[in-house]
Design a protein around this motif. Structure first.
Motif, PDB file in Angstrom:
ATOM      1  N   GLY B 582       0.747  -1.378  -0.073  1.00  0.00           N
ATOM      2  CA  GLY B 582      -0.087  -0.066   0.005  1.00  0.00           C
ATOM      3  C   GLY B 582       0.940   1.287  -0.111  1.00  0.00           C
ATOM      4  O   GLY B 582       0.382   2.246   0.660  1.00  0.00           O
ATOM      5  N   VAL B 583       2.062   1.222  -0.496  1.00  0.00           N
ATOM      6  CA  VAL B 583       3.118   2.427  -0.518  1.00  0.00           C
ATOM      7  C   VAL B 583       3.374   2.806  -2.013  1.00  0.00           C
ATOM      8  O   VAL B 583       3.809   1.632  -2.599  1.00  0.00           O
ATOM      9  N   ASP B 584       3.269   3.768  -2.436  1.00  0.00           N
ATOM     10  CA  ASP B 584       3.598   4.166  -3.792  1.00  0.00           C
ATOM     11  C   ASP B 584       4.669   5.263  -3.877  1.00  0.00           C
ATOM     12  O   ASP B 584       4.563   6.487  -4.061  1.00  0.00           O
ATOM     13  N   GLU B 592      13.596   8.098  -5.313  1.00  0.00           N
ATOM     14  CA  GLU B 592      15.036   7.569  -4.713  1.00  0.00           C
ATOM     15  C   GLU B 592      14.915   6.363  -3.950  1.00  0.00           C
ATOM     16  O   GLU B 592      16.077   5.553  -3.650  1.00  0.00           O
ATOM     17  N   ALA B 593      13.598   6.217  -3.339  1.00  0.00           N
ATOM     18  CA  ALA B 593      13.480   4.774  -2.486  1.00  0.00           C
ATOM     19  C   ALA B 593      13.720   3.602  -3.059  1.00  0.00           C
ATOM     20  O   ALA B 593      13.863   2.696  -2.578  1.00  0.00           O
ATOM     21  N   GLU B 604      -0.925  -3.892  -3.870  1.00  0.00           N
ATOM     22  CA  GLU B 604      -1.616  -2.455  -4.391  1.00  0.00           C
ATOM     23  C   GLU B 604      -3.113  -2.889  -4.734  1.00  0.00           C
ATOM     24  O   GLU B 604      -3.485  -3.945  -5.288  1.00  0.00           O
ATOM     25  N   LEU B 605      -4.002  -1.792  -4.520  1.00  0.00           N
ATOM     26  CA  LEU B 605      -5.109  -1.614  -5.118  1.00  0.00           C
ATOM     27  C   LEU B 605      -5.388  -1.552  -6.751  1.00  0.00           C
ATOM     28  O   LEU B 605      -5.914  -2.038  -7.494  1.00  0.00           O
ATOM     29  N   THR B 610       4.542   2.691  -9.108  1.00  0.00           N
ATOM     30  CA  THR B 610       5.521   1.860  -8.277  1.00  0.00           C
ATOM     31  C   THR B 610       5.147   0.420  -8.481  1.00  0.00           C
ATOM     32  O   THR B 610       6.179  -0.582  -8.819  1.00  0.00           O
ATOM     33  N   ALA B 611       3.825   0.107  -8.628  1.00  0.00           N
ATOM     34  CA  ALA B 611       3.675  -1.568  -9.343  1.00  0.00           C
ATOM     35  C   ALA B 611       4.007  -1.783 -10.341  1.00  0.00           C
ATOM     36  O   ALA B 611       4.257  -2.826 -10.654  1.00  0.00           O
ATOM     37  N   ARG B 612       3.894  -0.787 -11.342  1.00  0.00           N
ATOM     38  CA  ARG B 612       4.455  -1.176 -12.581  1.00  0.00           C
ATOM     39  C   ARG B 612       6.177  -1.596 -12.694  1.00  0.00           C
ATOM     40  O   ARG B 612       6.362  -2.077 -13.674  1.00  0.00           O
TER      41      ARG B 612
END
Ligand code: SF4
Ligand code: SF4
Ligand code: FES
Ligand code: FES
Lengths: 197, 730
Positions: B582-584, B592-593, B604-605, B610-612
C-alpha cells in the motif's frame, strides 16, 4: 460590472463608521443598488467581498428585504401593503386596479419598463392605509378608483423628482409624508454623519 | 401533603414533571422534547436536532401544557417543576395533524422516486401523526428540480419543509456560511449565491440531517432504495480521527457511507472526504489477481507462483547480502493485525530490522514516556485553554476540527499558532502567525515566562514533577524579548498570550510532530514537554499530544513498525529486496526509495507507478473488504468489518503476509483469522492486552496510558529541556 468609484467610497464610509463588517452589509447593499436600481448577484458578491464577508449571507439579506431587488425593476417600484390594516381598508382592490392598469409580466414589470408591482407586508404607515411604497416614498391612503390617475402622475414625473400629492382624497386623511422617509436618509441620521465631521 | 412528604426527595438541580400521566425527573434546563424521550414518549419533530440549537421553526412538536393558554413547542420549552404536559391528547394530536397537513400542502409526495423514501422522517411522521387525507385541493407549488448545489449535493425545493437544519448545521458546527436561505415567509428557499458551490468540507452531513428528500447525495441518487442496502458498521480509514460509519452496499458494490454515531469520537459527523471517497472500492481497474514479471512484462500468475517467487527471492537476498538487505514498508493505513504480521515477517521470519511504515510518524514521546495522546478527543470539550502549535486539523483531522469549535463554543480559550491562516482563527482568543522554525523558541519562551512569573500550579509541579530547576537553567535564556526578535511578533503580545496559557482550568496542548525546515526535534519535544507540565496539560483532566495523520499511524507506533534509530528503507540505504504494501514512492515523488532495489514486491489496489516497476504484484484489498482494527489519534482501538467481497482472486492482506511467513519460517504463521492475529498481538503488546475485543467493535476502547493506569493518578513527570546539551530550541 465593477462598482462605481462613488459607490466604493460610500461603502468605505459606511464600513468605517460601524464596528462590525456585518452591520455595514445592509446599508452597503442599498448604496450599491443606487447604481442601477437593482442588485445583480455579481454586485452582491462584490459588496460582500469588499466587506470581507461571505457572499451567501449577503444574498440572503438582499432577498429578505423588499427594498432590495435581485431582479431588474422599473423606474418606479410599487410595493402595495397587504397586511391586515391595509387589507381592511381595501388593499386588495388597489392591487387589482394596479394589475389591470399595468398588466405586469410574471416578474411584476410593466411592458414599458416604468413600473414594477410588488406586494409587501406592513410598512408601519398604517394610518394612511391602504398604502404603498413608491421607491423610497410612502403614498396613501389610496383608492382603487383613482389608481389610473395616480399612475398618470407618476408617468409624468418619470423624469425624476419626488413623488407627492398622490392622495386619493386630500380631505380624507393627513398630508402625505413630507420629507420622504428614505432608507438612505435614515442611515445618514445615524452616527454615520458624525464620522464625516 | 403527608403523602408528598414521604416521597424520596428529588436530587438537587432536577425538576419533576408529568408527561402523559407519567412522573419524570430530569435535570434542570432539559427541554421538554428530551424529557419525554428519556421516558420513552415520542414527540414528533422536524426542525429539532439535539446537536443544534433549538429554533422552533416547524411547529411539529406542539404539546399541551396545563395552565398555558396555547400549545407550546416541546423543542424550545424547558421543563419546570410540577408541569403537566400532554402530548397525545386531542388538542396536541389535532395540532400535529394540522401542521403535517400544512407541511404537505406543497410537498410533492413523489416518494416513489425520492431517495429519502423508506428512511424519511416526513413519511414516518405523516404515517404516525398525519391526516389521512389532505384538506387542500389547490395546485402545488413547483420549482425546477433538482438543483445541483455542488458536485455532491442536489437540492429539491419542492420537498424542502424549511426546517433550517441544513443552514443551522453549517452555521453552528463547521461555522461557515456555505448554505443560506433566501427570500422570506412562505417564499423562503435554501440557496447558494449564483456561481458558487455548496462548498463546505462537511456538506454531506446535511444530507443525513435533512428530514425529507430535499438534499440528496448526487453520487448516490437513484442507485438503490434504502431497504435494498445492507449496512455494515465500520470505521473511516481516511484520517486519524477514526469516525464511525456504515458501509452500505448492494450487489457487492459500496453505494454510500453514512454516519454511525460514536459520540466520543465523531459526535455523529463525517467529513466529505470520508463520506464520499469510496468509488475506488468498486473500480473495475483494480488489480484482481497476482502478477509476476516474465520477460520484462507483468503477467497474471497463480497465488502460489507469486508467493513462492517472492519468498524465494527474499530468502536468497537475505542469504546473499544479509538479513537487513530485505526490507519492507507498509502503509500507515493498514490494520493493526496486518502491521503486526508485517513486523513479524521481517523481524521474526527474515531477521531483518529494515521494516517501516509510511508515511512515517516521527516519534514524540510525551512526559509520561509513551508516544501517544494523553486525554481524549471528548475531553477537549471541557478545556479552559487549548493551545494548537503548528496544527491545522481542518486539513488533516477534519472532524476533530468540529470538536475544537465545539470546545470554543463551550468557553475554551483557543490559542492558535500556525504559519498560515487557520480555520480556527475566527473562534480563537489568540491567533498567531509563526513559522515552523520559530515554534520551538516560542514554546520554550512561554515555558520560561510561566515559571519565571510563578504562574504555574506549584502544588502539581512540586508534587508530581522532577527536574524543574535544571530545566529553568536552560530555559532562562528564552526571554520574551529574544523571542520577539526571532519571531517578529511584539514582546507584549507574546507575553500576554503566554500568561493566558497559564490561566487555571483544564488545558490542552496539541502540536505538530514534524516541523518543516532544519529543526532539532529533540529540542522541540523537550520544549513541548516542559510547557505541557507548566500549563497542566498532562494533569488527569488535560490533553496533550502530537496529532498523527493516518487512520492507523498510532497503531504503527504502538506496534513498533519502524527501524531502530532513524534508519528507514526510505531514508538510509535502500535494501536490495523490498516489499511495499500500500505504498507508492514513485507516485509520492520519492523515486530515490527504489534506487538499488533489484527485487520489488508491491501489494496494491491499483497498478500504480511503483507497481508497474515491480517484479511481483499482489492485489490488495480495501478497508471495506477486510476485518481488523485501527488505533485512532487518541489511542482508541476500533474494529472494522468487511462489507463487500474483494475483486477476482484478491485475498485479504493479512493472509498474503501470513502465506509469505509460512514460506519463510518453520512456524509462527498458522493464523486462521485476523482475530487469531489479534490474540497474539494482544499478548505481545501489554497495553493492547488489556482491551476487550468485544468493546473494540462497539465504539472502541482507548488503551490505558501507564501514568493514568496506576490508580492514584500517580506517575511522576520529568522536565526535559535541562537534559539537552545547549538547551531547548536554541
Ligand atoms: S433542505 Fe432539508 S434540512 Fe434544509 S431546510 Fe429544507 S428540509 Fe430542512
Ligand atoms: S475526519 Fe477523518 S475519520 Fe472522520 S470522516 Fe473525515 S476522514 Fe474519515
Ligand atoms: S398594514 Fe399596511 S402599512 Fe401597516
Ligand atoms: S421540532 Fe419543535 S418546532 Fe420544529
Amino acid at each position: 460590472m465593477a462598482l462605481a468609484p462613488e459607490t466604493i467610497a460610500e461603502i468605505e464610509r459606511i464600513r468605517a463608521a460601524l464596528p462590525e463588517a456585518r452591520s455595514a452589509l445592509l446599508p452597503s447593499l442599498k448604496a450599491a443598488q443606487g447604481e442601477r436600481g437593482w442588485l445583480p448577484q455579481e454586485t452582491i458578491k462584490e459588496v460582500a467581498e469588499m466587506l470581507g464577508l461571505d457572499p451567501n449571507p449577503a444574498y440572503m439579506l438582499a432577498t429578505f428585504y423588499t427594498m432590495l431587488h435581485t431582479e431588474p425593476v422599473g423606474h418606479y417600484v410599487l410595493e402595495v401593503c397587504r397586511s391586515l390594516p391595509c387589507y381592511l381598508r381595501g388593499s386588495d382592490g388597489v392591487t387589482e386596479a394596479l394589475r389591470a392598469e399595468l398588466q405586469p409580466d410574471e416578474h411584476g414589470n410593466s411592458a414599458d419598463g416604468l413600473f414594477s408591482l410588488k406586494i409587501g407586508e406592513c410598512l408601519g404607515d398604517c394610518p394612511h392605509a391602504p398604502m404603498m411604497r413608491v421607491n423610497d416614498d410612502f403614498v396613501g391612503p389610496l383608492d382603487a378608483a383613482t389608481i389610473p390617475e395616480t399612475l398618470a402622475i407618476l408617468r409624468r414625473r418619470a423624469e425624476g423628482g419626488r413623488v407627492r400629492g398622490l392622495m386619493a382624497d386630500p380631505a380624507a386623511g393627513p398630508a402625505p409624508n413630507e420629507g420622504p422617509l428614505t432608507f438612505s436618509n435614515a442611515i445618514q441620521s445615524l452616527p454615520l454623519t458624525r464620522v464625516r465631521d | 401533603m403527608v403523602q408528598e412528604a414521604t416521597k424520596p426527595a428529588a436530587p438537587p438541580n432536577t425538576v419533576t414533571l408529568t408527561i402523559d400521566e407519567r412522573e419524570i425527573t430530569v435535570p434542570k434546563g432539559t427541554l421538554l422534547v428530551e424529557a419525554a424521550k428519556s421516558a420513552g414518549i415520542d414527540i414528533p419533530v422536524f426542525c429539532y436536532e439535539p446537536r443544534l440549537a433549538p429554533v422552533g421553526a416547524c411547529r411539529m412538536c406542539l404539546v399541551e401544557i396545563e395552565k398555558m393558554p396555547r400549545l407550546q413547542t416541546a423543542c424550545t420549552t424547558p421543563v419546570a417543576d410540577g408541569m403537566i404536559v400532554r402530548t397525545n391528547a386531542e388538542k396536541s394530536r389535532a395540532a400535529q395533524s394540522d401542521v403535517l397537513g400544512m407541511l404537505l400542502a406543497n410537498h410533492p409526495l413523489d416518494c416513489p422516486v425520492c431517495d429519502k423514501g423508506g428512511e424519511c422522517p416526513l413519511q414516518d411522521t405523516t404515517f404516525n401523526y398525519g391526516p389521512g387525507i389532505s384538506k387542500f385541493i389547490e395546485p402545488k407549488r413547483t420549482f425546477p428540480k433538482p438543483i445541483p448545489l455542488s458536485p455532491l449535493i442536489a437540492l429539491d425545493r419542492e420537498r424542502c419543509i424549511m426546517c433550517y437544519r441544513c443552514v443551522r448545521f453549517q452555521r453552528e458546527i463547521p461555522g461557515d456560511e456555505a448554505l443560506t436561505v433566501i427570500d422570506r415567509g412562505s417564499h423562503s428557499e435554501i440557496a447558494v449565491t449564483e456561481g458558487r458551490d455548496f462548498d463546505s468540507p462537511f456538506s454531506g452531513n446535511t444530507i443525513e440531517l435533512c428530514p425529507v428528500g430535499a438534499l440528496t447525495s448526487i453520487p448516490f441518487r437513484f442507485r438503490a432504495r434504502p431497504w435494498d442496502l445492507t449496512k455494515v458498521p465500520s470505521v473511516c480509514d481516511k484520517c486519524s480521527v477514526g469516525c464511525n460509519l456504515n458501509v452500505e452496499y448492494r450487489n457487492n458494490a459500496v453505494l454510500r457511507l453514512t454516519a454511525h454515531p460514536n459520540p466520543p469520537v465523531d459526535d455523529g459527523w463525517l467529513c466529505d472526504h470520508g463520506r464520499f471517497t469510496y468509488d475506488y472500492v468498486n473500480d473495475k481497474n483494480r488489480i484482481d489477481r497476482p502478477l509476476i514479471r516474465r520477460n520484462g512484462q507483468l503477467v497474471p500468475a497463480t497465488w502460489d507462483e507469486a508467493l513462492d517467487l517472492a519468498a524465494q527471492r527474499f530468502r536468497d537476498t537475505a542469504d546473499r547480502a544479509g538479513n537487513d538487505a530485505v526490507g519492507g514498508v507498509i502503509s500507515a493505513r493498514a490494520t493493526n493485525e496486518e502491521l503486526y504480521l508485517f513486523g513479524k515477517l521481517f523481524r521474526g521470519a527474515l531477521g531483518s530490522q529494515a521494516v517501516d511504515h509510511y508515511p512515517r510518524t516521527g516519534s514524540a514521546i510525551g512526559p509520561f514516556g509513551v508516544d501517544a495522546l494523553h486525554g481524549s478527543i471528548e475531553a477537549l470539550e471541557r478545556m479552559g485553554t487549548i493551545v494548537l502549535l503548528g496544527v491545522d486539523p481542518l486539513k488533516e483531522q477534519p472532524v476533530l476540527n468540529l470538536r475544537l469549535r465545539k470546545a470554543a463554543k463551550n468557553g475554551a480559550r483557543l490559542v492558535v499558532v500556525s504559519p498560515e491562516a487557520n480555520d480556527l482563527d475566527p473562534v480563537a482568543a489568540h491567533a498567531l502567525r509563526v513559522p515552523h522554525a520559530a515554534l520551538p523558541t516560542l514554546a520554550a519562551t512561554w515555558a520560561n515566562l510561566i515559571v519565571t512569573e510563578g504562574l504555574h500550579d506549584a502544588e502539581f509541579i512540586g508534587g508530581r514533577t522532577a527536574g524543574l530547576d535544571r530545566a529553568r537553567a536552560t530555559l532562562v535564556d528564552f526571554t520574551v524579548e529574544r523571542a520577539a526578535s526571532v519571531i517578529g511578533l511584539s514582546a507584549e503580545l507574546i507575553a500576554a498570550v503566554g500568561r493566558a496559557l497559564a490561566a487555571q482550568g483544564p488545558s490542552a496542548l496539541l502540536f505538530r510532530r514534524e516541523l518543516s525546515g532544519t529543526i532539532d526535534h529533540a529540542q522541540w519535544f523537550a520544549a513541548l514537554n516542559d510547557l505541557s507540565l507548566l500549563i497542566g496539560a498532562t494533569k488527569e483532566d488535560g490533553v496533550f499530544g502530537g496529532l498523527v495523520t493516518q487512520n492507523n499511524s498510532q497503531g504503527a507506533i504502538d506496534l513498533g513498525i519502524a527501524p531502530e534509530g532513524d534508519a528507514s528503507p526510505f531514508g538510509g540505504k535502500a535494501p536490495s529486496a523490498l516489499y511495499l504494501l500500500g505504498v507508492d514512492p514513485l507516485g509520492d515523488g520519492r523515486a530515490e526509495a527504489l534506487d538499488g532495489v533489484d527485487f520489488l514486491v508491491v501489494q496494491e489496489l491499483f497498478l500504480t507507478d511503483t507497481a508497474r516497476r515491480a517484479d511481483v504484484v499482489f492485489p490488495a484489498v480495501s478497508w471495506a473488504e477486510k476485518e481488523g482494527t485501527y488505533t485512532n489519534l487518541e489511542r482508541r482501538v476500533q474494529r472494522i468489518r468487511p462489507a463487500v467481497r474483494p475483486p477476482g482472486e484478491a485475498r485479504p492482506d493479512w493472509r498474503v503476509i501470513r502465506d509469505l511467513g509460512k514460506r519463510l519460517a518453520p512456524n509462527g504463521f498458522a493464523f486462521t483469522s485476523p482475530t487469531a492475529v489479534w490474540q497474539e498481538l494482544a499478548a505481545a503488546v501489554p497495553a493492547y492486552g488489556q482491551l476487550s475485543y468485544g468493546a473494540l467493535g462497539r465504539g472502541g476502547q482507548q488503551w490505558a496510558l501507564p501514568h493514568i493506569g496506576d490508580g492514584n493518578g500517580g506517575g511522576r513527570f520529568t522536565f526535559r529541556s535541562g537534559d539537552l546539551e545547549g538547551g531547548a530550541g536554541r
